[in-house]
Design an enzyme around this catalytic site. Sequence first.
Site, PDB file in Angstrom:
ATOM      1  CG  LEU A 138      -2.023  -1.167   1.368  1.00 12.81           C
ATOM      2  CD1 LEU A 138      -3.077  -1.187   2.452  1.00 12.81           C
ATOM      3  CD2 LEU A 138      -2.702  -1.545  -0.063  1.00 12.81           C
ATOM      4  CB  THR A 139       4.207   2.201  -1.212  1.00 13.85           C
ATOM      5  OG1 THR A 139       4.243   1.109  -2.036  1.00 13.85           O
ATOM      6  CG2 THR A 139       5.033   1.621  -0.018  1.00 13.85           C
ATOM      7  CE1 TYR A 198       9.130   0.664 -14.220  1.00 15.53           C
ATOM      8  CE2 TYR A 198       9.071   1.463 -16.416  1.00 15.53           C
ATOM      9  CZ  TYR A 198       8.554   0.732 -15.397  1.00 15.53           C
ATOM     10  OH  TYR A 198       7.255   0.267 -15.347  1.00 15.53           O
ATOM     11  CD  GLU A 248      10.052  10.695 -20.960  1.00 16.43           C
ATOM     12  OE1 GLU A 248       8.989  10.234 -20.616  1.00 16.43           O
ATOM     13  OE2 GLU A 248      10.117  12.028 -21.600  1.00 16.43           O
TER      14      GLU A 248
HETATM   15  N1  LIG Z   1       0.863   1.840 -15.844  1.00 10.89           N
HETATM   16  C1  LIG Z   1       1.842   1.908 -16.889  1.00 10.89           C
HETATM   17  O1  LIG Z   1       1.932   2.616 -17.803  1.00 10.89           O
HETATM   18  C2  LIG Z   1       2.906   0.603 -17.016  1.00 10.89           C
HETATM   19  C3  LIG Z   1       3.598   0.395 -17.904  1.00 10.89           C
HETATM   20  C4  LIG Z   1       4.620  -0.498 -18.117  1.00 10.89           C
HETATM   21  C5  LIG Z   1       4.959  -1.429 -17.077  1.00 10.89           C
HETATM   22  N2  LIG Z   1       4.156  -1.273 -15.927  1.00 10.89           N
HETATM   23  C6  LIG Z   1       4.081  -2.310 -14.933  1.00 10.89           C
HETATM   24  O2  LIG Z   1       2.808  -2.805 -14.478  1.00 10.89           O
HETATM   25  C7  LIG Z   1       2.936  -2.958 -13.216  1.00 10.89           C
HETATM   26  C8  LIG Z   1       1.588  -2.317 -12.335  1.00 10.89           C
HETATM   27  O3  LIG Z   1       1.570  -0.993 -12.649  1.00 10.89           O
HETATM   28  P1  LIG Z   1       0.471  -0.042 -12.145  1.00 10.89           P
HETATM   29  O4  LIG Z   1       0.646   1.051 -13.257  1.00 10.89           O
HETATM   30  O5  LIG Z   1      -0.419  -0.631 -11.726  1.00 10.89           O
HETATM   31  O6  LIG Z   1       1.442   0.680 -10.873  1.00 10.89           O
HETATM   32  P2  LIG Z   1       0.780   1.074  -9.200  1.00 10.89           P
HETATM   33  O7  LIG Z   1       1.953   1.832  -8.647  1.00 10.89           O
HETATM   34  O8  LIG Z   1      -0.473   1.428  -9.568  1.00 10.89           O
HETATM   35  O9  LIG Z   1       0.796  -0.358  -8.948  1.00 10.89           O
HETATM   36  C9  LIG Z   1       1.827  -1.052  -8.089  1.00 10.89           C
HETATM   37  C10 LIG Z   1       1.399  -1.486  -6.672  1.00 10.89           C
HETATM   38  O10 LIG Z   1       2.574  -2.089  -6.236  1.00 10.89           O
HETATM   39  C11 LIG Z   1       2.594  -1.853  -4.693  1.00 10.89           C
HETATM   40  N3  LIG Z   1       3.704  -2.057  -4.183  1.00 10.89           N
HETATM   41  C12 LIG Z   1       4.930  -1.173  -4.807  1.00 10.89           C
HETATM   42  N4  LIG Z   1       6.110  -1.857  -3.842  1.00 10.89           N
HETATM   43  C13 LIG Z   1       5.560  -2.812  -3.163  1.00 10.89           C
HETATM   44  C14 LIG Z   1       6.463  -3.844  -2.484  1.00 10.89           C
HETATM   45  N5  LIG Z   1       7.392  -3.702  -2.076  1.00 10.89           N
HETATM   46  N6  LIG Z   1       5.639  -4.642  -1.875  1.00 10.89           N
HETATM   47  C15 LIG Z   1       4.388  -5.028  -2.103  1.00 10.89           C
HETATM   48  N7  LIG Z   1       3.727  -4.092  -3.050  1.00 10.89           N
HETATM   49  C16 LIG Z   1       4.290  -3.112  -3.420  1.00 10.89           C
HETATM   50  C17 LIG Z   1       2.009  -0.656  -4.698  1.00 10.89           C
HETATM   51  O11 LIG Z   1       1.423  -0.179  -3.573  1.00 10.89           O
HETATM   52  C18 LIG Z   1       0.951  -0.480  -5.801  1.00 10.89           C
HETATM   53  O12 LIG Z   1      -0.237  -0.766  -5.314  1.00 10.89           O
HETATM   54  C19 LIG Z   1       4.346  -2.361 -12.405  1.00 10.89           C
HETATM   55  O13 LIG Z   1       5.138  -3.639 -12.368  1.00 10.89           O
HETATM   56  C20 LIG Z   1       4.745  -1.623 -13.532  1.00 10.89           C
HETATM   57  O14 LIG Z   1       6.111  -1.332 -13.354  1.00 10.89           O
HETATM   58  C21 LIG Z   1       2.897  -0.152 -15.886  1.00 10.89           C
END
Ligand SMILES: NC(=O)c1ccc[n+]([C@@H]2O[C@H](COP(=O)([O-])OP(=O)(O)OC[C@H]3O[C@@H](n4cnc5c(N)ncnc54)[C@H](O)[C@@H]3O)[C@@H](O)[C@H]2O)c1
Length: 316
Positions: free
Chosen positions: A33-34, A143, A274
């Site tokens: 939940l960070t 990243y 980027e």
């Molecule tokens: N949103 C995008 O455009 C995008 C693009 C490419 C890849 N991704 C990948 O998809 C995944 C989900 O992305 P999102 O957009 O839903 O991000 P988000 O930040 O909404 O979700 C990530 C979740 O991980 C939790 N989290 C973080 N560190 C943690 C830890 N140490 N232990 C347990 N929980 C932890 C956070 O609380 C959050 O709820 C990620 O791996 C992200 O890198 C997202």
Amino acid sequence: MRVAVTGGAGYIGSTLVRSLLDEGASVVSIDNLTKGDYRYLRALDHPDLELVEGDIRDRELLEGSFEGADAVAHLAAMPGLVLCRERPEEAISVNIYGTHQVLEAARRLDIERVVFCSSAAVYGTPVEIPVDEEHPLRPLNLYGVTKLAGEKLMECYHMNHGMETVSLRFGNVFGVGLYTHWETVIPKFVRQGLGGEPLTIYGDGESSRDFVHVEDIVQAIKLALKTEGIGGEAFNVGGETVKIGRLAEIVSEEIEKASGRGASAVHLPPRPGETKRFSYRLDKIEKTLGYRPGWSVRKGVRQLIAYRLRQMKGEG
Ligand SMILES: NC(=O)c1ccc[n+]([C@@H]2O[C@H](COP(=O)([O-])OP(=O)(O)OC[C@H]3O[C@@H](n4cnc5c(N)ncnc54)[C@H](O)[C@@H]3O)[C@@H](O)[C@H]2O)c1
């Protein structure tokens, strides 16, 4: 089917969890939940959903939570190049060490399938467009480096332990899921435009990106969880390629239709780390997993505008 989802409180994770529950799966989510928030999933009040608050770096907690799962969808991460640049040690700890802990917990419990959420950031500047999975992997920022390291860990567990690992390289995810973030470019443009502010374009607007709706991302993750006979592989997951300047026009046009007044745009200096032009080839995921993106950028923009307007009226 029982699925363990890390990062289930997040934007994509919570949308995935809802969809898995809708299909009759049972789900356990692990999230510290960070960034995420369980209130949207809690509101579903679903009997087959278990919500665990904890860190993916805590293997004991993972092993306890993964018990009985058929597959793991690993989404928890420190996402995005800005956050990773600001907090590099945590980025490496969560995205690389945390991914190792997820794999190790799955191995100890004999869970065969682990799906990892990677990113287009693993490619860096394209040497050829559209980018397919054979393209060189040369990330331009931390990243991307952490996501590439995560993919390599997945491969390692496939080669050494026969685990069916699947890495999904997402484009820029947008659209209303169980909820939406507002920081990435499409939702940010919608928020700015409806708030009467100019749309802020970094650079000259000629940069292009692959934009993929969160529901299409969920479709790809579910296919990767269930398709038989795959493992040790990576797939591009994309939707539609659009230049940022054109995106600003689409958002402005749709805002004008919805509210009677379009939005202007301002140009800011390009951001470091980027790439300029990017677009995806999707042949591999379409052929192997049967993936078909269902959302255009314009349709997703309309959905976001309607959602934002409801929020502004206090109904969202
Ligand atoms: N949103 C995008 O455009 C995008 C693009 C490419 C890849 N991704 C990948 O998809 C995944 C989900 O992305 P999102 O957009 O839903 O991000 P988000 O930040 O909404 O979700 C990530 C979740 O991980 C939790 N989290 C973080 N560190 C943690 C830890 N140490 N232990 C347990 N929980 C932890 C956070 O609380 C959050 O709820 C990620 O791996 C992200 O890198 C997202």
